[in-house]
Design a protein around this motif. Sequence first.
Motif, PDB file in Angstrom:
ATOM      1  N   ILE A  75       0.867  -1.178   0.000  1.00 37.80           N
ATOM      2  CA  ILE A  75       0.000   0.000   0.000  1.00 37.80           C
ATOM      3  C   ILE A  75       0.903   1.228   0.000  1.00 37.80           C
ATOM      4  CG2 ILE A  75      -1.766   1.236   1.336  1.00 37.80           C
ATOM      5  CD1 ILE A  75      -2.567  -1.622   0.555  1.00 37.80           C
ATOM      6  N   THR A  76       0.684   2.138  -0.893  1.00 37.02           N
ATOM      7  CA  THR A  76       1.593   3.282  -0.960  1.00 37.02           C
ATOM      8  C   THR A  76       0.923   4.478  -1.637  1.00 37.02           C
ATOM      9  OG1 THR A  76       3.771   3.999  -1.737  1.00 37.02           O
ATOM     10  CG2 THR A  76       2.589   2.487  -3.170  1.00 37.02           C
ATOM     11  N   HIS A  77       1.510   5.661  -1.421  1.00 39.39           N
ATOM     12  CA  HIS A  77       1.057   6.816  -2.205  1.00 39.39           C
ATOM     13  C   HIS A  77       2.140   7.202  -3.209  1.00 39.39           C
ATOM     14  CE1 HIS A  77       3.436   8.586   1.026  1.00 39.39           C
ATOM     15  NE2 HIS A  77       3.666   9.590   0.196  1.00 39.39           N
ATOM     16  N   GLU A  78       3.189   6.342  -3.319  1.00 40.83           N
ATOM     17  CA  GLU A  78       4.298   6.651  -4.232  1.00 40.83           C
ATOM     18  C   GLU A  78       4.356   5.657  -5.392  1.00 40.83           C
ATOM     19  OE1 GLU A  78       8.042   7.966  -1.832  1.00 40.83           O
ATOM     20  OE2 GLU A  78       6.916   6.517  -0.671  1.00 40.83           O
ATOM     21  N   LEU A  79       4.233   6.173  -6.594  1.00 39.28           N
ATOM     22  CA  LEU A  79       4.258   5.272  -7.749  1.00 39.28           C
ATOM     23  C   LEU A  79       5.634   4.641  -7.931  1.00 39.28           C
ATOM     24  CD1 LEU A  79       2.478   4.043  -9.817  1.00 39.28           C
ATOM     25  CD2 LEU A  79       2.962   5.898 -11.375  1.00 39.28           C
ATOM     26  N   ASP A  80       6.665   5.319  -7.470  1.00 38.80           N
ATOM     27  CA  ASP A  80       8.009   4.768  -7.591  1.00 38.80           C
ATOM     28  C   ASP A  80       8.116   3.437  -6.837  1.00 38.80           C
ATOM     29  OD1 ASP A  80      10.220   5.266  -9.035  1.00 38.80           O
ATOM     30  OD2 ASP A  80      11.281   6.396  -7.486  1.00 38.80           O
ATOM     31  N   VAL A  81       7.417   3.334  -5.714  1.00 36.19           N
ATOM     32  CA  VAL A  81       7.427   2.086  -4.926  1.00 36.19           C
ATOM     33  C   VAL A  81       6.756   0.977  -5.728  1.00 36.19           C
ATOM     34  CG1 VAL A  81       6.491   0.980  -2.844  1.00 36.19           C
ATOM     35  CG2 VAL A  81       7.536   3.252  -2.700  1.00 36.19           C
ATOM     36  N   VAL A  82       5.600   1.294  -6.280  1.00 34.23           N
ATOM     37  CA  VAL A  82       4.859   0.323  -7.093  1.00 34.23           C
ATOM     38  C   VAL A  82       5.702  -0.095  -8.292  1.00 34.23           C
ATOM     39  CG1 VAL A  82       2.930   0.217  -8.727  1.00 34.23           C
ATOM     40  CG2 VAL A  82       2.558   1.055  -6.426  1.00 34.23           C
ATOM     41  N   ARG A  83       6.303   0.883  -8.919  1.00 32.58           N
ATOM     42  CA  ARG A  83       7.111   0.656 -10.105  1.00 32.58           C
ATOM     43  C   ARG A  83       8.302  -0.259  -9.782  1.00 32.58           C
ATOM     44  NH1 ARG A  83      11.423   5.006 -12.251  1.00 32.58           N
ATOM     45  NH2 ARG A  83      12.161   3.752 -13.941  1.00 32.58           N
TER      46      ARG A  83
ATOM     47  N   GLU B 201      -7.605   9.585 -14.874  1.00 36.14           N
ATOM     48  CA  GLU B 201      -6.910  10.851 -14.647  1.00 36.14           C
ATOM     49  C   GLU B 201      -5.969  10.746 -13.433  1.00 36.14           C
ATOM     50  OE1 GLU B 201      -6.575  13.425 -16.457  1.00 36.14           O
ATOM     51  OE2 GLU B 201      -5.378  14.443 -14.910  1.00 36.14           O
ATOM     52  N   VAL B 202      -6.449  10.069 -12.390  1.00 37.08           N
ATOM     53  CA  VAL B 202      -5.626   9.953 -11.175  1.00 37.08           C
ATOM     54  C   VAL B 202      -4.350   9.150 -11.480  1.00 37.08           C
ATOM     55  CG1 VAL B 202      -7.001   7.978 -10.333  1.00 37.08           C
ATOM     56  CG2 VAL B 202      -5.610   9.272  -8.733  1.00 37.08           C
ATOM     57  N   SER B 203      -4.448   8.146 -12.343  1.00 36.71           N
ATOM     58  CA  SER B 203      -3.248   7.365 -12.711  1.00 36.71           C
ATOM     59  C   SER B 203      -2.269   8.259 -13.475  1.00 36.71           C
ATOM     60  CB  SER B 203      -3.615   6.180 -13.599  1.00 36.71           C
ATOM     61  OG  SER B 203      -4.675   5.461 -13.051  1.00 36.71           O
ATOM     62  N   ARG B 204      -2.821   9.090 -14.361  1.00 39.24           N
ATOM     63  CA  ARG B 204      -1.947  10.002 -15.134  1.00 39.24           C
ATOM     64  C   ARG B 204      -1.191  10.940 -14.197  1.00 39.24           C
ATOM     65  NH1 ARG B 204      -5.491   9.328 -19.554  1.00 39.24           N
ATOM     66  NH2 ARG B 204      -7.117  10.621 -18.694  1.00 39.24           N
ATOM     67  N   ARG B 205      -1.866  11.371 -13.141  1.00 44.91           N
ATOM     68  CA  ARG B 205      -1.194  12.272 -12.176  1.00 44.91           C
ATOM     69  C   ARG B 205      -0.040  11.539 -11.509  1.00 44.91           C
ATOM     70  NH1 ARG B 205      -5.649  14.300  -8.256  1.00 44.91           N
ATOM     71  NH2 ARG B 205      -3.925  15.093  -7.026  1.00 44.91           N
ATOM     72  N   PHE B 206      -0.270  10.278 -11.138  1.00 48.45           N
ATOM     73  CA  PHE B 206       0.808   9.512 -10.511  1.00 48.45           C
ATOM     74  C   PHE B 206       1.977   9.318 -11.478  1.00 48.45           C
ATOM     75  CE2 PHE B 206      -2.282   7.931  -7.286  1.00 48.45           C
ATOM     76  CZ  PHE B 206      -1.532   8.285  -6.182  1.00 48.45           C
ATOM     77  N   VAL B 207       1.661   8.950 -12.712  1.00 47.64           N
ATOM     78  CA  VAL B 207       2.718   8.672 -13.678  1.00 47.64           C
ATOM     79  C   VAL B 207       3.579   9.911 -13.905  1.00 47.64           C
ATOM     80  CG1 VAL B 207       3.183   8.098 -16.091  1.00 47.64           C
ATOM     81  CG2 VAL B 207       1.511   6.775 -14.814  1.00 47.64           C
ATOM     82  N   SER B 208       2.938  11.069 -13.944  1.00 44.33           N
ATOM     83  CA  SER B 208       3.705  12.289 -14.216  1.00 44.33           C
ATOM     84  C   SER B 208       4.664  12.619 -13.069  1.00 44.33           C
ATOM     85  CB  SER B 208       2.768  13.464 -14.494  1.00 44.33           C
ATOM     86  OG  SER B 208       2.094  13.805 -13.305  1.00 44.33           O
ATOM     87  N   THR B 209       4.465  11.974 -11.896  1.00 44.64           N
ATOM     88  CA  THR B 209       5.386  12.254 -10.786  1.00 44.64           C
ATOM     89  C   THR B 209       6.692  11.479 -10.906  1.00 44.64           C
ATOM     90  OG1 THR B 209       4.459  10.494  -9.406  1.00 44.64           O
ATOM     91  CG2 THR B 209       3.526  12.697  -9.126  1.00 44.64           C
ATOM     92  N   VAL B 210       6.717  10.432 -11.711  1.00 43.16           N
ATOM     93  CA  VAL B 210       7.950   9.637 -11.770  1.00 43.16           C
ATOM     94  C   VAL B 210       8.669   9.671 -13.112  1.00 43.16           C
ATOM     95  CG1 VAL B 210       7.434   8.013  -9.916  1.00 43.16           C
ATOM     96  CG2 VAL B 210       6.661   7.517 -12.220  1.00 43.16           C
TER      97      VAL B 210
END
Length: 361
Positions: A222-230, A260-269
Amino acid sequence: MPDRLVTDRDPRHTRPSCERYAMSPIIELDEVTKVFDAPSGPVRAVDGISLTVEHGEVFGVIGYSGAGKSTLVRLINGLERATSGRLVVDGDDVTTLSERELELKRRHIGMIFQQFNLFASRTVAGNVAFPLKVAGWPRAERDRRVAELLDFVGLLSRAHDHPSQLSGGQKQRVGIARALAARPSILLADECTSALDPQTTQDVLRLLRKVNTELGVTIVVITHELDVVRSIADRVAVLEHGRLAELGTVFDVFTKPRAEVSRRFVSTVLHDRPRAADLDRLRRHHEGRIVTADVLDGSTLGAVLGSASELGVAFEIVYGGIGTLQDRSFGSLTLALQGDDPSVDHLITRLRQVTTVEEVR
Ligand SMILES: Nc1ncnc2c1ncn2[C@@H]1O[C@H](COP(=O)(O)OP(=O)(O)OP(=O)(O)O)[C@@H](O)[C@H]1O
């Protein structure tokens, strides 16, 4: 030269393949809803979520604060009761178990936390031994298991230290050893790297990957960071306002985010696409029409660009980023194309035959 190239920071030596795990669910949610009665009115913390986590996979759950991630974890380990829906964990519908049955069930679900939740007064070995003591393991077996686990997480030499003598990463290693003590089939990791620096985060994620591949433990991160998931997950569920916004392989959600929420996450990494401010600068510094072309394995982008001069078009790579994810390349390159309009149109048509191209106007 590109103004910016993003390098890959994937910590894994080898990418797991999604085909690696047998497709049989270990966790199944069917229209699971949790409504809390708050003073301000009912809160639908988890709202009609259906998904399955397969045996042996690392499954990511990502969402911004308040998306319902912690509630979802607490539903899975039976600390909260679902308001409605069906939730099967390792063969048992946890919505129908008694408190006593849930308590026994939880012994087979390991859990690690952001703040480690270690007992300050116990040694490292004492922390790891604690769940075994509760489960009634005899002393000798307990000691053997604790030594085995501390060896696995690389902390055997620190067995007699107290948590206060350890770094954050080491504390989380103890947390992982303790969570694994009773040989759980599932490990729930709730924001387990959020208190750690980036390097320590990668070390802990590497250890979790080892837990998954060597011990066969299914992990829900469980995370709020896409980098962790990635870095670690095979598949990811994106939550927003308690609902499932998107579910897919990490590769698909990264490269073709639909919500849209996924796009926001992707743009962070992955900063592979120029933002408005970058574009203004690119236009000032480069002549010609600007296009962004996706880079994916197997696309023959280079060959097409090699033919640009035949068409009388000059190109320059002005921005971009390419990374690897689950052993596949992905990213994009932004090009400035100079030539007369029909020739540039012709080149764009050729590029579109091999990849997705967007003209930035
Ligand atoms: N016990 C509770 N009583 C009332 N509302 C709650 C309770 N627990 C959670 N909520 C609400 O449910 C929603 C989801 O909360 P939850 O903690 O599951 O989200 P989250 O994604 O884990 O967020 P965070 O990362 O901030 O912890 C929020 O609006 C929260 O305020």
